[in-house]
Each structure stands twice: as structure tokens, then as C-alpha cells.
Design an enzyme around this catalytic site. Structure first.
Site, PDB file in Angstrom:
ATOM      1  N   SER A  51      16.092  22.692  30.994  1.00  0.00           N
ATOM      2  CA  SER A  51      15.899  23.904  30.185  1.00  0.00           C
ATOM      3  C   SER A  51      14.707  24.759  30.582  1.00  0.00           C
ATOM      4  CB  SER A  51      15.788  23.537  28.699  1.00  0.00           C
ATOM      5  OG  SER A  51      14.699  22.665  28.467  1.00  0.00           O
ATOM      6  N   GLU A  62       9.799  35.819  15.790  1.00  0.00           N
ATOM      7  CA  GLU A  62       8.845  34.783  15.405  1.00  0.00           C
ATOM      8  C   GLU A  62       8.634  33.907  16.631  1.00  0.00           C
ATOM      9  OE1 GLU A  62      12.064  34.378  15.118  1.00  0.00           O
ATOM     10  OE2 GLU A  62      12.223  32.411  16.066  1.00  0.00           O
ATOM     11  N   LYS A  88      15.489  30.726  27.492  1.00  0.00           N
ATOM     12  CA  LYS A  88      15.384  31.626  26.333  1.00  0.00           C
ATOM     13  C   LYS A  88      15.700  33.087  26.658  1.00  0.00           C
ATOM     14  CE  LYS A  88      12.695  29.011  23.089  1.00  0.00           C
ATOM     15  NZ  LYS A  88      12.287  27.782  23.829  1.00  0.00           N
TER      16      LYS A  88
HETATM   17  C1  PLP Z   1      12.208  26.505  23.329  1.00  0.00           C
HETATM   18  C2  PLP Z   1      12.554  25.480  24.326  1.00  0.00           C
HETATM   19  C3  PLP Z   1      13.400  24.383  24.013  1.00  0.00           C
HETATM   20  C4  PLP Z   1      13.918  24.121  22.620  1.00  0.00           C
HETATM   21  O1  PLP Z   1      14.722  25.125  22.072  1.00  0.00           O
HETATM   22  P1  PLP Z   1      16.304  24.982  21.960  1.00  0.00           P
HETATM   23  O2  PLP Z   1      16.714  26.146  21.121  1.00  0.00           O
HETATM   24  O3  PLP Z   1      16.604  23.668  21.311  1.00  0.00           O
HETATM   25  O4  PLP Z   1      16.850  25.036  23.331  1.00  0.00           O
HETATM   26  C5  PLP Z   1      13.733  23.488  25.013  1.00  0.00           C
HETATM   27  N1  PLP Z   1      13.241  23.621  26.269  1.00  0.00           N
HETATM   28  C6  PLP Z   1      12.438  24.647  26.609  1.00  0.00           C
HETATM   29  C7  PLP Z   1      11.945  24.737  28.010  1.00  0.00           C
HETATM   30  C8  PLP Z   1      12.056  25.606  25.651  1.00  0.00           C
HETATM   31  O5  PLP Z   1      11.240  26.614  26.003  1.00  0.00           O
END
Ligand code: PLP
Length: 394
Positions: free
Chosen positions: A378, A112, A90
Site C-alpha cells: 500500500s 480530515e 491514497k
Molecule cells: C492510510 C494508509 C493505510 C490505511 O488506510 P486504508 O484505508 O485501510 O487503506 C495503509 N497503508 C498506507 C501506506 C496508508 O498510507
């Protein structure tokens, strides 16, 4: 030429656009007219790249997962976004947007947040730049996500509770939009995924595309070719997926897999599998697929992972689904949690529960021995430790 990327009108096929109240026009038009011009300036790119390198810790490694590859008889790579500062992808987007906001002369940032991950990433870059930060968060979420609320406060942000409706993410979003309407001159709204009115989905996808472009360079070095056979990512709003897929969207030799949260099962009534359950409609200013009742009321999604617990998907992904360019697989809580444990004990990497969903594809699909598969890792699992502890009685 046919493309799966955005067109000149801000649409991906049938999806996208900017369906917003008239009072938001000035803010959204200001962004639309400036975002490409500003982000293409060499000075902007230099500053963005420098912060990604020195502050976020990029490039993140592309790690060959040897034991996982042996176990499933295929070549598994992990793009390690879990190693970014603040623990997830993020921050790539919030760094980009704060630099843009500064160039637009904004003095105040709003955001948000649901689980608090995007709120923390926003509070972080505001502290970095010395800019005032207000994060809207549902009152229920504030109670559920105390550690992230504390982080935001420690970073100097003001956390404002949204007390209407179900007191969760969509109510926080409504509050943020209301604030933006009232403060059009000095305030920038940092949206946390590839959702919202045009130009947000495209802007966020471009800031996150560093994930995919690095992957190409790294594969070239390791495998002697830039293109994998598969790119796989979990989809909440869709930003980590969009970032990995971006350079491969129009190269149909690279197969795209999107993994959604089935919650307690797609047909259980407690799910967040938007592509399967969703219908076309408008949410947060964008035409896309969303979960709604027969009379068009947005229904509450459910997933054990807070980051996938969103009733819509971004317009890029809605188009990947409808055009069949992407394959969509939904994974329930149970399989996701099991994969959190498998990745931990096979590779020594404790993933975020969102991320765990993506890996469960290895059970659902047969890959060839020579296939090169890139998973977007992610985020890391620290934030989910409490959930893991309760679930596994650790
Ligand atoms: C917020 C988040 C997501 C989901 O958000 P996307 O916009 O779909 O990427 C996925 N993995 C992690 C670790 C997150 O913090």
C-alpha cells in the site's frame, strides 16, 4: 444473487447506511444522487484514467517477489502502490473525488487527516486543480507529524488544528463535519478511506478498485489466469484492501485476508484490532464494527503505524468479517516492524509500517507451493523512517 458488494440501500449485509444529523442531509443526498451518474460518464472516466496514468504513474507494477517466494515456498506477488505519486494508494481516491467535486461546481475542499497521508494526497490534488484546500488535523497529531504538515503547507493547503477531545483523528473529523454543515453549497468533503455515510464507502472503493482490476489483467499476462488464490491487505479504514479485493468479492475461489494492527497485543488495552475487539455501532455516519466501552463511548485505538490507528473499519470489511468471507488476522507492532526489515532486505523494498503488517501473514499461515498470493504493497516507508530509526537504533 448473494453479493458482498453494496446493495441498493447503501448496505453491505447489516453494515453501512447513512446515519447522519439532519443538517448534513443536503450534502450527502447531493452526492448520493450524482456520484454514479457523474463517474460513469465517458468524459469523466477518460480524465480519471489519464491522470492516473500521467500524474499518478499507473498502472503500478505487479511484481513477482522471487526471493520471498523461494523462502516461503509459494508464489508471492506485490501490487506496487508504493510507487504511486505521493507514496501510497491514497492518491487514487483523491484524484477521483476532486474530479467529482469540480463537476458538482465546488470551489472549496475540506479533509480530515490523522498521520497526514490523506491530507497530503488531498493537498496535492487541490494544487493540481487550483482549488482551495483546508485540512483539519488534531493538535497532537500536528506536533507528531511535522514533515507532513510542512508538505501540506508547501502545497498551499491551510492546516487547521482540532483542539477538542483527545486532539487526534476523530476530533479532526468532527471539525471537518462541522465545517461541511456550515458550507453546504460550495464545499466538498474528501474522506480518505471506505468509511463515513453512504455513498462514501462505495465511492472510495470504486476509485480504488483500479488496483484490483489492474491486478487481474497483469496476472492474466504473467500466469495465464486472472484470479489469484489469495488477496491480502492491511486494514485501517479499509481502502487499499477494498481496492484490491473489489473484483474478487463475489468470486469465493479467491480467498480474502484482512490484516489488522494488534498494537502491543490484542488484549493489552493498546490495540487497533477492530474486528476482534469491536462491537456493532455507529461511527462517522456508518453502521459498522468499532471499538467502544460498555456504555458506547468510542475507545482510543493504538498502533505503531498511524494509518492503522483507527477505532472502526469500513462497512464492507465489517460484513466480510461477520459473513466469514474474509479471514481476519491481527499482527502486533513487533512482528510488523520485523517484517519491515525482512521485506527491505529480501526484496530491496522499504514498506510503510502499515504495509509491513500484511506481510507478517507469511509467518502465520502455511501456503501451498502453487498458490498465487497477491499482497497489496500500500505504501512506501519514507514517511516512517523516523520510527524505523528509533526502533532499530539505525
Ligand atoms: C492510510 C494508509 C493505510 C490505511 O488506510 P486504508 O484505508 O485501510 O487503506 C495503509 N497503508 C498506507 C501506506 C496508508 O498510507
Amino acid at each position: 444473487m448473494k453479493t458482498y458488494n453494496i446493495d441498493h440501500n447503501g448496505f453491505y449485509g447489516d453494515f453501512g447506511g447513512a446515519f447522519i444529523p439532519e443538517m448534513l442531509y443536503p450534502n450527502v443526498i447531493e452526492l448520493k444522487e450524482n456520484y454514479n451518474k457523474i463517474t460513469n460518464e465517458p468524459q469523466f472516466q477518460k480524465e480519471f484514467e489519464k491522470l492516473l496514468k500521467d500524474y499518478v504513474g499507473r498502472p503500478t507494477p505487479l511484481y513477482f517477489a522471487k526471493r520471498l517466494s523461494e523462502k516461503f515456498n509459494t508464489k508471492v506477488y506485490l501490487k506496487r502502490e508504493d510507487l504511486c505519486h505521493t507514496g501510497a494508494h491514497k492518491i487514487n481516491n483523491t484524484i477521483g473525488q476532486i474530479l467529482l467535486a469540480k463537476r458538482l461546481g465546488k470551489k472549496r475542499i475540506i479533509a480530515e487527516t490523522g498521520a497526514g497521508q490523506h491530507g497530503v494526497a488531498t493537498a496535492t490534488v487541490c494544487a493540481l486543480m487550483g482549488i482551495k484546500c483546508i485540512v483539519y488535523m488534531g493538535e497532537v497529531d500536528i506536533k507528531r507529524q511535522a514533515p507532513n504538515v510542512a508538505r501540506m503547507k508547501m502545497l498551499g493547503a491551510e492546516v487547521k488544528p482540532a483542539k477538542s477531545g483527545s486532539k487526534t483523528l476523530k476530533d479532526a473529523t468532527n471539525e471537518a463535519i462541522r465545517d461541511w454543515i456550515n458550507n453546504p453549497i460550495d464545499t466538498h468533503y474528501i474522506i480518505g478511506s471506505v468509511v463515513g455515510p453512504h455513498p462514501y464507502p462505495d465511492m472510495v472503493a470504486k476509485f480504488q478498485s483500479v488496483i484490483g482490476f489492474e491486478t487481474k489483467q497483469q496476472l492474466k499476462k504473467i500466469e495465464g489466469k486472472e484470479d489469484p488464490d489469495y488477496v491480502i491487505a492491511c486494514v485501517g479504514g479499509g481502502s487499499n484492501a477494498a481496492g484490491l479485493f473489489y473484483p474478487f468479492l463475489d468470486n469465493e475461489k479467491v480467498k480474502i485476508i484482512c490484516v489488522e494492527a494488534a498494537g502491543k497485543g490484542v488484549n493489552s488495552g493498546e490495540s487497533a484490532a477492530t474486528s476482534v475487539l469491536g462491537k456493532e455501532g455507529i461511527i462517522h455516519g456508518s453502521k459498522t464494527l468499532l471499538m467502544q466501552s460498555d456504555d458506547g463511548q468510542i475507545t482510543e485505538p493504538y498502533s505503531i503505524s498511524a494509518g492503522l490507528d483507527y477505532p472502526g473499519i469500513g462497512p464492507m470489511h465489517a460484513n466480510l468479517y461477520k459473513s466469514k468471507r474474509g479471514e481476519f488476522i491481527s499482527i502486533d507492532d513487533k512482528d510488523a516492524m520485523r517484517w519491515g526489515l525482512i521485506l527491505s532486505q529480501t526484496e530491496g523494498i522499504i514498506p510503510a509500517i502499515e504495509t509491513s503488517h500484511a506481510f507478517a501473514v507469511l509467518d502465520k499461515k502455511k501456503f501451498d507451493r502453487n498458490d498465487i498470493i497477491v499482497f497489496n504493497c500500500s505504501g512506501r516507508g519514507d514517511k516512517d523512517l523516523e520510527t524505523y530509526i528509533e526502533y532499530f537504533k539505525l
